[in-house]
Design an enzyme around this catalytic site. Structure first.
Site, short mmCIF file in Angstrom:
data_model
loop_
_atom_site.label_atom_id
_atom_site.label_comp_id
_atom_site.label_asym_id
_atom_site.label_seq_id
_atom_site.Cartn_x
_atom_site.Cartn_y
_atom_site.Cartn_z
N LEU A 22 54.36 18.36 -63.10
CA LEU A 22 53.29 18.82 -63.97
C LEU A 22 51.90 18.70 -63.35
O LEU A 22 50.92 19.17 -63.93
CB LEU A 22 53.34 18.08 -65.31
CG LEU A 22 54.51 18.50 -66.20
CD1 LEU A 22 54.66 17.54 -67.36
CD2 LEU A 22 54.32 19.92 -66.70
N TYR A 117 42.31 6.24 -68.40
CA TYR A 117 43.41 6.82 -69.18
C TYR A 117 42.92 7.18 -70.58
O TYR A 117 43.20 8.27 -71.09
CB TYR A 117 44.57 5.82 -69.26
CG TYR A 117 45.62 6.17 -70.28
CD1 TYR A 117 46.56 7.17 -70.02
CD2 TYR A 117 45.67 5.51 -71.51
CE1 TYR A 117 47.52 7.50 -70.96
CE2 TYR A 117 46.64 5.84 -72.44
CZ TYR A 117 47.55 6.83 -72.17
OH TYR A 117 48.50 7.16 -73.10
N LYS A 121 42.84 10.77 -72.78
CA LYS A 121 43.43 10.95 -74.11
C LYS A 121 42.37 11.37 -75.14
O LYS A 121 42.68 12.09 -76.09
CB LYS A 121 44.16 9.67 -74.54
CG LYS A 121 45.46 9.46 -73.75
CD LYS A 121 46.40 10.65 -73.91
CE LYS A 121 47.75 10.42 -73.28
NZ LYS A 121 48.70 11.52 -73.56
#
Length: 199
Positions: A22, A117, A121
């Site tokens: 991905l 991270y 998000k």
């Protein structure tokens, strides 16, 4: 392996695995091309892949940041675009795009290893709302959903703390975690909601 496990457990349906990195757009496009050839297209897209690398904002490695952006933000965006185009070209007006987000997409916890991270998000939170607005502007009934769990017992912590498996294991022992089945049930609930309901 997973397909064989599903079959031996007696689950209905068929799981067809397809290898796709991905972080590589060409491989994502190849996957969607294969789906079109083998199954006509996509009616439901669940953007589930995500990862964290232990790269703080003040000392993190650019490579780790880039990996998180590529998988957590870019892949979600590319897969969403390709899934929507697949639905549009086949006049699918009741499709669904589900982004598996995180509580870290709504609040920043005081742990430096997950600050970047968390930024990715937060991006997923914004992308999902933008998607909902664009789908409404397009006058389609395709739905957009964001599911934001807390800690789910998966291989996630082992990727984050890949140099410290004891610390990774301890992550899942600190509280009673959600299980993969809980997430699957949440997705099933969202998909089974009547057409006038958008979760």
């Amino acid at each position: 392996k997973l397909a064989a496990e599903c079959q031996s457990a007696g689950y209905p349906g068929t799981l067809i695995p397809y290898k796709c990195d991905l972080s590589n757009e060409e491989e994502i496009l190849s996957m969607f091309s294969a789906i079109k050839t083998l199954h006509q297209g996509v009616d439901v897209c669940i953007n589930n892949a995500g990862l964290a690398r232990p790269e703080p904002l003040l000392s993190g490695k650019t490579e780790g940041w880039r990996t998180m952006i590529d998988v957590n933000v870019m892949a979600v965006s590319i897969c969403t675009r390709e899934a929507y185009q697949s639905m549009k070209e086949r006049n699918i007006d009741d499709g669904h795009i589900i982004n598996i987000n995180s509580m870290n997409g709504h609040s920043v916890v005081p742990q430096s290893v997950v600050h970047f991270y968390s930024a990715t998000k937060y991006a997923v939170t914004a992308l999902t709302e933008g998607l909902r607005q664009e789908l409404r502007e397009a006058k389609t009934h395709i739905r957009a959903t964001c599911i934001s769990p807390g800690l789910v017992e998966t291989g996630f912590a082992f990727k984050l703390h890949d140099n410290d498996p004891e610390r990774a294991a301890a992550t899942y022992e600190s509280i009673r975690c959600l299980k993969a089945e809980d997430m699957a049930n949440a997705v099933i609930y969202v998909l089974s909601a009547p057409p006038h309901v958008q979760v």
